[in-house]
Design a protein around this motif. Sequence first.
Motif, PDB file in Angstrom:
ATOM      1  N   VAL A 121       0.362  10.811   6.678  1.00 12.74           N
ATOM      2  CA  VAL A 121       0.245   9.388   6.961  1.00 12.74           C
ATOM      3  C   VAL A 121       0.728   9.108   8.384  1.00 12.74           C
ATOM      4  N   PRO A 122       0.093   8.154   9.090  1.00 12.28           N
ATOM      5  CA  PRO A 122      -0.830   7.195   8.524  1.00 12.28           C
ATOM      6  C   PRO A 122      -2.312   7.569   8.558  1.00 12.28           C
ATOM      7  N   ARG A 123      -2.758   8.528   9.392  1.00 13.24           N
ATOM      8  CA  ARG A 123      -4.212   8.664   9.495  1.00 13.24           C
ATOM      9  C   ARG A 123      -4.669  10.064   9.891  1.00 13.24           C
ATOM     10  N   GLU A 124      -4.068  11.066   9.335  1.00 10.14           N
ATOM     11  CA  GLU A 124      -4.568  12.415   9.547  1.00 10.14           C
ATOM     12  C   GLU A 124      -4.956  13.014   8.206  1.00 10.14           C
ATOM     13  N   CYS A 125      -6.033  13.792   8.204  1.00  8.93           N
ATOM     14  CA  CYS A 125      -6.554  14.302   6.940  1.00  8.93           C
ATOM     15  C   CYS A 125      -7.231  15.643   7.179  1.00  8.93           C
ATOM     16  N   LYS A 126      -6.958  16.604   6.305  1.00 14.93           N
ATOM     17  CA  LYS A 126      -7.638  17.894   6.325  1.00 14.93           C
ATOM     18  C   LYS A 126      -8.254  18.144   4.951  1.00 14.93           C
ATOM     19  N   ILE A 127      -9.456  18.692   4.949  1.00 15.22           N
ATOM     20  CA  ILE A 127     -10.118  19.056   3.704  1.00 15.22           C
ATOM     21  C   ILE A 127     -10.243  20.574   3.661  1.00 15.22           C
ATOM     22  N   ASP A 128      -9.639  21.208   2.666  1.00 16.52           N
ATOM     23  CA  ASP A 128      -9.638  22.671   2.554  1.00 16.52           C
ATOM     24  C   ASP A 128      -9.213  23.328   3.863  1.00 16.52           C
ATOM     25  N   GLY A 129      -8.237  22.709   4.524  1.00 17.63           N
ATOM     26  CA  GLY A 129      -7.710  23.241   5.787  1.00 17.63           C
ATOM     27  C   GLY A 129      -8.513  22.864   7.011  1.00 17.63           C
ATOM     28  N   MET A 130      -9.659  22.209   6.832  1.00 17.69           N
ATOM     29  CA  MET A 130     -10.516  21.825   7.965  1.00 17.69           C
ATOM     30  C   MET A 130     -10.139  20.425   8.457  1.00 17.69           C
ATOM     31  N   PRO A 131      -9.863  20.261   9.755  1.00 18.98           N
ATOM     32  CA  PRO A 131      -9.540  18.934  10.283  1.00 18.98           C
ATOM     33  C   PRO A 131     -10.659  17.941   9.978  1.00 18.98           C
ATOM     34  N   TRP A 132     -10.296  16.799   9.434  1.00 13.47           N
ATOM     35  CA  TRP A 132     -11.316  15.824   9.048  1.00 13.47           C
ATOM     36  C   TRP A 132     -11.142  14.489   9.759  1.00 13.47           C
ATOM     37  N   VAL A 133      -9.915  13.958   9.762  1.00 17.31           N
ATOM     38  CA  VAL A 133      -9.620  12.732  10.498  1.00 17.31           C
ATOM     39  C   VAL A 133      -8.339  12.943  11.285  1.00 17.31           C
ATOM     40  N   SER A 134      -8.381  12.599  12.565  1.00 21.34           N
ATOM     41  CA  SER A 134      -7.178  12.651  13.401  1.00 21.34           C
ATOM     42  C   SER A 134      -7.244  11.503  14.396  1.00 21.34           C
ATOM     43  N   GLU A 135      -6.385  11.522  15.389  1.00 21.66           N
ATOM     44  CA  GLU A 135      -6.368  10.439  16.364  1.00 21.66           C
ATOM     45  C   GLU A 135      -7.697  10.323  17.102  1.00 21.66           C
ATOM     46  N   GLU A 136      -8.336  11.456  17.410  1.00 22.74           N
ATOM     47  CA  GLU A 136      -9.529  11.435  18.243  1.00 22.74           C
ATOM     48  C   GLU A 136     -10.765  12.021  17.585  1.00 22.74           C
ATOM     49  N   ALA A 137     -10.609  12.718  16.471  1.00 18.90           N
ATOM     50  CA  ALA A 137     -11.744  13.440  15.883  1.00 18.90           C
ATOM     51  C   ALA A 137     -12.039  12.940  14.472  1.00 18.90           C
ATOM     52  N   PHE A 138     -13.307  12.986  14.132  1.00 19.47           N
ATOM     53  CA  PHE A 138     -13.753  12.622  12.788  1.00 19.47           C
ATOM     54  C   PHE A 138     -14.724  13.694  12.316  1.00 19.47           C
ATOM     55  N   GLY A 139     -14.512  14.152  11.077  1.00 21.94           N
ATOM     56  CA  GLY A 139     -15.339  15.244  10.596  1.00 21.94           C
ATOM     57  C   GLY A 139     -15.148  16.504  11.419  1.00 21.94           C
ATOM     58  N   GLY A 140     -14.021  16.572  12.138  1.00 17.98           N
ATOM     59  CA  GLY A 140     -13.742  17.734  12.967  1.00 17.98           C
ATOM     60  C   GLY A 140     -14.442  17.735  14.314  1.00 17.98           C
ATOM     61  N   ILE A 141     -15.128  16.636  14.690  1.00 21.90           N
ATOM     62  CA  ILE A 141     -15.812  16.597  15.982  1.00 21.90           C
ATOM     63  C   ILE A 141     -15.274  15.445  16.825  1.00 21.90           C
ATOM     64  N   THR A 142     -15.387  15.604  18.133  1.00 23.74           N
ATOM     65  CA  THR A 142     -15.020  14.541  19.060  1.00 23.74           C
ATOM     66  C   THR A 142     -16.254  14.161  19.867  1.00 23.74           C
ATOM     67  N   PHE A 143     -16.269  12.940  20.355  1.00 22.27           N
ATOM     68  CA  PHE A 143     -17.413  12.453  21.116  1.00 22.27           C
ATOM     69  C   PHE A 143     -16.902  11.802  22.390  1.00 22.27           C
ATOM     70  N   ASN A 144     -17.326  12.323  23.524  1.00 23.82           N
ATOM     71  CA  ASN A 144     -16.934  11.774  24.818  1.00 23.82           C
ATOM     72  C   ASN A 144     -18.197  11.336  25.557  1.00 23.82           C
ATOM     73  N   VAL A 145     -18.205  10.092  26.002  1.00 19.85           N
ATOM     74  CA  VAL A 145     -19.392   9.574  26.687  1.00 19.85           C
ATOM     75  C   VAL A 145     -18.965   8.773  27.905  1.00 19.85           C
ATOM     76  N   GLN A 146     -19.784   8.847  28.929  1.00 15.64           N
ATOM     77  CA  GLN A 146     -19.550   8.076  30.145  1.00 15.64           C
ATOM     78  C   GLN A 146     -20.837   7.344  30.483  1.00 15.64           C
ATOM     79  N   VAL A 147     -20.749   6.044  30.635  1.00 18.22           N
ATOM     80  CA  VAL A 147     -21.922   5.245  30.989  1.00 18.22           C
ATOM     81  C   VAL A 147     -21.963   5.103  32.501  1.00 18.22           C
ATOM     82  N   SER A 148     -23.079   5.508  33.092  1.00 16.93           N
ATOM     83  CA  SER A 148     -23.215   5.496  34.540  1.00 16.93           C
ATOM     84  C   SER A 148     -24.403   4.630  34.941  1.00 16.93           C
TER      85      SER A 148
END
Length: 249
Positions: free
Chosen positions: A156-183
């Motif tokens: 708590v409050p917002r980290e989660c692992k499923i069968d040891g696989m990172p699922w929710v963290s500060e920056e990642a969801f489903g174990g993936i992160t997304f970084n984008v820059q609008v130009s």
Amino acid sequence: VFSQQRTLANFLRFEHDGVVDLIAKQYYENVAAQGGTVQCADCVRYTRCLVNYGAVLAQATINLVNDLNGLEQSGIVKVKKITNKNGKTTLVVKGISFETLKNMFEAEIIKAEKTHAGYFFNLIKGVRLTGNTVRLQHNMQGFLIESNGHSVYVVVPRECKIDGMPWVSEEAFGGITFNVQVSRGWSYKDALNQLKESSKLKEKAEQVEKFAEYLKSRGMAKEYATLLKKAVELLENGNTNFDPQELIH
């Protein structure tokens, strides 16, 4: 999950309005030290939220990337992938504003939540959390739920692992992160607002704006961006002889 932070004190209810029941707190700390179990329906409900939350945002992210690639093929935007020396990848998007990209992502979240369809939802199909039993761990920082051959660990409050696989963290969801820059993007909303100031263009601009909101509410992110791009270009050329619905096909 993010706007209303939770603690185990909230879940186990040994703290009320800032007043701590020290006897109950000590009991749960002893259980946690031994890796014991307790009954906590709120913990299980919250964990279901985290599992679903991770799937929704991860699937929406993948769908958004696919949208951007599709829009690039249609000539609506330009997308460039940049990877730094640490292996972090950023998508640089040209042709739309950050606001439009945000609205596309919101549309994909709506679609993912409504349909529960895609790769990340397949990953959690077997994770059916039943019962109310949780195993307290690590000095009351988290708990483990085991169900149907799967284990879900929550800090708590917002980290989660499923069968040891990172699922929710500060920056990642489903174990993936997304970084984008609008130009060099520009705001379709600002453009439509300016076009609505023209008595000749106002009615059609409002029609486009209304249909765009409809597409967003239906989770049609790529169609949303396509409509705005094509409609604004037509209106800026003084052309009002078009049906907004035909622009997305």
